[in-house]
Design a protein around this motif. Structure first.
Motif, PDB file in Angstrom:
ATOM      1  N   ILE A  47       0.853  -1.188   0.000  1.00  0.00           N
ATOM      2  CA  ILE A  47       0.000   0.000   0.000  1.00  0.00           C
ATOM      3  C   ILE A  47       0.886   1.234   0.000  1.00  0.00           C
ATOM      4  CG2 ILE A  47      -1.752   1.316   1.259  1.00  0.00           C
ATOM      5  CD1 ILE A  47      -2.634  -1.402   2.473  1.00  0.00           C
ATOM      6  N   SER A  48       0.637   2.123  -0.929  1.00  0.00           N
ATOM      7  CA  SER A  48       1.367   3.392  -1.025  1.00  0.00           C
ATOM      8  C   SER A  48       0.465   4.506  -0.521  1.00  0.00           C
ATOM      9  CB  SER A  48       1.745   3.679  -2.480  1.00  0.00           C
ATOM     10  OG  SER A  48       2.540   2.657  -3.009  1.00  0.00           O
ATOM     11  N   PHE A  49       1.088   5.585  -0.067  1.00  0.00           N
ATOM     12  CA  PHE A  49       0.279   6.736   0.316  1.00  0.00           C
ATOM     13  C   PHE A  49       1.031   8.031   0.085  1.00  0.00           C
ATOM     14  CE2 PHE A  49       2.502   5.874   4.293  1.00  0.00           C
ATOM     15  CZ  PHE A  49       2.863   7.143   4.730  1.00  0.00           C
ATOM     16  N   SER A  50       0.263   9.094  -0.061  1.00  0.00           N
ATOM     17  CA  SER A  50       0.803  10.440  -0.220  1.00  0.00           C
ATOM     18  C   SER A  50      -0.039  11.388   0.627  1.00  0.00           C
ATOM     19  CB  SER A  50       0.751  10.850  -1.697  1.00  0.00           C
ATOM     20  OG  SER A  50       1.314  12.132  -1.872  1.00  0.00           O
ATOM     21  N   LEU A  51       0.610  12.122   1.509  1.00  0.00           N
ATOM     22  CA  LEU A  51      -0.033  13.135   2.343  1.00  0.00           C
ATOM     23  C   LEU A  51       0.356  14.497   1.782  1.00  0.00           C
ATOM     24  CD1 LEU A  51      -1.440  14.293   4.891  1.00  0.00           C
ATOM     25  CD2 LEU A  51       0.730  13.934   6.100  1.00  0.00           C
ATOM     26  N   ILE A  52      -0.624  15.278   1.356  1.00  0.00           N
ATOM     27  CA  ILE A  52      -0.354  16.591   0.777  1.00  0.00           C
ATOM     28  C   ILE A  52      -0.075  17.563   1.931  1.00  0.00           C
ATOM     29  CG2 ILE A  52      -1.229  18.421  -0.721  1.00  0.00           C
ATOM     30  CD1 ILE A  52      -0.805  15.599  -2.055  1.00  0.00           C
ATOM     31  N   LEU A  53       1.091  18.217   1.895  1.00  0.00           N
ATOM     32  CA  LEU A  53       1.536  19.057   3.008  1.00  0.00           C
ATOM     33  C   LEU A  53       1.210  20.541   2.842  1.00  0.00           C
ATOM     34  CD1 LEU A  53       5.002  17.395   3.672  1.00  0.00           C
ATOM     35  CD2 LEU A  53       2.844  17.030   4.906  1.00  0.00           C
ATOM     36  N   ASN A  54       0.887  20.969   1.631  1.00  0.00           N
ATOM     37  CA  ASN A  54       0.567  22.387   1.416  1.00  0.00           C
ATOM     38  C   ASN A  54      -0.416  22.510   0.264  1.00  0.00           C
ATOM     39  OD1 ASN A  54       2.602  21.687  -0.544  1.00  0.00           O
ATOM     40  ND2 ASN A  54       2.917  23.866  -0.914  1.00  0.00           N
ATOM     41  N   ASP A  55      -1.016  23.681   0.128  1.00  0.00           N
ATOM     42  CA  ASP A  55      -1.910  23.887  -1.014  1.00  0.00           C
ATOM     43  C   ASP A  55      -1.722  25.260  -1.645  1.00  0.00           C
ATOM     44  OD1 ASP A  55      -3.189  25.349   0.974  1.00  0.00           O
ATOM     45  OD2 ASP A  55      -4.892  23.987   1.114  1.00  0.00           O
ATOM     46  N   ASP A  56      -0.555  25.864  -1.414  1.00  0.00           N
ATOM     47  CA  ASP A  56      -0.257  27.162  -2.033  1.00  0.00           C
ATOM     48  C   ASP A  56       0.573  26.968  -3.306  1.00  0.00           C
ATOM     49  OD1 ASP A  56       1.908  26.276  -0.540  1.00  0.00           O
ATOM     50  OD2 ASP A  56       2.496  28.269   0.135  1.00  0.00           O
ATOM     51  N   PHE A  57       0.082  26.081  -4.175  1.00  0.00           N
ATOM     52  CA  PHE A  57       0.716  25.807  -5.464  1.00  0.00           C
ATOM     53  C   PHE A  57      -0.389  25.545  -6.472  1.00  0.00           C
ATOM     54  CE2 PHE A  57       0.145  21.739  -3.415  1.00  0.00           C
ATOM     55  CZ  PHE A  57      -0.310  20.921  -4.428  1.00  0.00           C
ATOM     56  N   GLU A  58      -0.040  25.567  -7.748  1.00  0.00           N
ATOM     57  CA  GLU A  58      -0.998  25.243  -8.806  1.00  0.00           C
ATOM     58  C   GLU A  58      -0.422  24.116  -9.645  1.00  0.00           C
ATOM     59  OE1 GLU A  58      -2.066  28.788 -10.975  1.00  0.00           O
ATOM     60  OE2 GLU A  58      -2.633  29.838  -9.132  1.00  0.00           O
ATOM     61  N   GLY A  59      -1.318  23.348 -10.277  1.00  0.00           N
ATOM     62  CA  GLY A  59      -0.888  22.165 -11.013  1.00  0.00           C
ATOM     63  C   GLY A  59      -0.547  21.086 -10.004  1.00  0.00           C
ATOM     64  N   GLY A  60       0.349  20.188 -10.385  1.00  0.00           N
ATOM     65  CA  GLY A  60       0.801  19.152  -9.459  1.00  0.00           C
ATOM     66  C   GLY A  60      -0.267  18.166  -9.056  1.00  0.00           C
ATOM     67  N   ASP A  61      -1.307  18.000  -9.896  1.00  0.00           N
ATOM     68  CA  ASP A  61      -2.371  17.053  -9.556  1.00  0.00           C
ATOM     69  C   ASP A  61      -1.843  15.628  -9.535  1.00  0.00           C
ATOM     70  OD1 ASP A  61      -4.227  19.085  -9.403  1.00  0.00           O
ATOM     71  OD2 ASP A  61      -5.060  18.716 -11.395  1.00  0.00           O
ATOM     72  N   PHE A  62      -2.359  14.839  -8.612  1.00  0.00           N
ATOM     73  CA  PHE A  62      -2.074  13.413  -8.521  1.00  0.00           C
ATOM     74  C   PHE A  62      -3.078  12.710  -9.423  1.00  0.00           C
ATOM     75  CE2 PHE A  62      -2.099   9.208  -6.758  1.00  0.00           C
ATOM     76  CZ  PHE A  62      -0.825   9.023  -6.242  1.00  0.00           C
ATOM     77  N   GLU A  63      -2.618  11.778 -10.257  1.00  0.00           N
ATOM     78  CA  GLU A  63      -3.518  11.080 -11.173  1.00  0.00           C
ATOM     79  C   GLU A  63      -3.278   9.578 -11.141  1.00  0.00           C
ATOM     80  OE1 GLU A  63      -4.286  14.397 -14.650  1.00  0.00           O
ATOM     81  OE2 GLU A  63      -2.770  12.859 -15.018  1.00  0.00           O
ATOM     82  N   PHE A  64      -4.372   8.828 -11.253  1.00  0.00           N
ATOM     83  CA  PHE A  64      -4.320   7.382 -11.422  1.00  0.00           C
ATOM     84  C   PHE A  64      -4.652   7.058 -12.869  1.00  0.00           C
ATOM     85  CE2 PHE A  64      -5.648   7.541  -6.881  1.00  0.00           C
ATOM     86  CZ  PHE A  64      -4.585   6.841  -6.355  1.00  0.00           C
ATOM     87  N   CYS A  65      -4.132   5.923 -13.350  1.00  0.00           N
ATOM     88  CA  CYS A  65      -4.498   5.432 -14.673  1.00  0.00           C
ATOM     89  C   CYS A  65      -4.949   3.984 -14.528  1.00  0.00           C
ATOM     90  CB  CYS A  65      -3.326   5.518 -15.639  1.00  0.00           C
ATOM     91  SG  CYS A  65      -3.797   5.151 -17.339  1.00  0.00           S
ATOM     92  N   SER A  66      -6.097   3.672 -15.097  1.00  0.00           N
ATOM     93  CA  SER A  66      -6.577   2.299 -15.102  1.00  0.00           C
ATOM     94  C   SER A  66      -6.935   1.924 -16.533  1.00  0.00           C
ATOM     95  CB  SER A  66      -7.774   2.135 -14.167  1.00  0.00           C
ATOM     96  OG  SER A  66      -8.794   3.032 -14.509  1.00  0.00           O
ATOM     97  N   TYR A  67      -7.003   0.635 -16.780  1.00  0.00           N
ATOM     98  CA  TYR A  67      -7.229   0.134 -18.132  1.00  0.00           C
ATOM     99  C   TYR A  67      -8.387  -0.842 -18.130  1.00  0.00           C
ATOM    100  CZ  TYR A  67      -2.540   2.015 -18.526  1.00  0.00           C
ATOM    101  OH  TYR A  67      -1.447   2.842 -18.475  1.00  0.00           O
ATOM    102  N   GLU A  68      -9.269  -0.686 -19.112  1.00  0.00           N
ATOM    103  CA  GLU A  68     -10.382  -1.611 -19.251  1.00  0.00           C
ATOM    104  C   GLU A  68     -10.746  -1.716 -20.724  1.00  0.00           C
ATOM    105  OE1 GLU A  68     -14.978  -1.929 -17.843  1.00  0.00           O
ATOM    106  OE2 GLU A  68     -13.531  -1.175 -16.389  1.00  0.00           O
ATOM    107  N   ALA A  69     -10.838  -2.933 -21.203  1.00  0.00           N
ATOM    108  CA  ALA A  69     -11.219  -3.206 -22.591  1.00  0.00           C
ATOM    109  C   ALA A  69     -10.339  -2.421 -23.570  1.00  0.00           C
ATOM    110  CB  ALA A  69     -12.696  -2.893 -22.812  1.00  0.00           C
TER     111      ALA A  69
END
Length: 116
Positions: A47-69
């Motif tokens: 199990i991996s995790f990420s705790l976001i420590l600040n929010d005074d930035f723009e961009g930097g979104d965390f994204e998942f990718c999944s595949y189906e069909a």
């Protein structure tokens, strides 16, 4: 028995990112061979995790990718300071480029026996 790897603080400045990757497949081919460290020896990332420590930035979104069909689906996470994102270590993910400011997060991995 589960344990955790040493935590890491990540810093992404403007223009920095982390491309698509998996933290570990959790199978017997990915077992840590580290007899000096009984916390991780013979274990795999589960199990991996990420705790976001600040929010005074723009961009930097965390994204998942999944595949189906044969199609890929990207799921962005609009996280703010204090949000924790937990996910299976074998799930593909990335951090999009930061467009303003600096993004900080605390990341870690829980480890356990490999999947048989």
């Amino acid at each position: 028995v589960m344990s955790a790897e040493v935590l890491q603080v990540t810093r992404y400045k403007k223009g920095e990112y982390y491309n698509w990757h998996k933290d570990g497949p959790s199978d017997s081919l990915s077992v840590y061979d580290n007899p000096a460290n009984s916390f991780i020896d013979g274990k795999v990332r589960k199990i991996s995790f990420s705790l976001i420590l600040n929010d005074d930035f723009e961009g930097g979104d965390f994204e998942f990718c999944s595949y189906e069909a044969g199609e890929s689906m990207i799921t962005p996470i609009k996280a703010k300071r204090g949000d924790m994102i937990f996910f299976p270590s074998g799930m593909e993910h990335r951090v999009r480029p930061v467009t303003k400011g600096t993004r900080y997060s605390l990341v870690g991995w829980f480890v356990g026996p490999p999947i048989k």
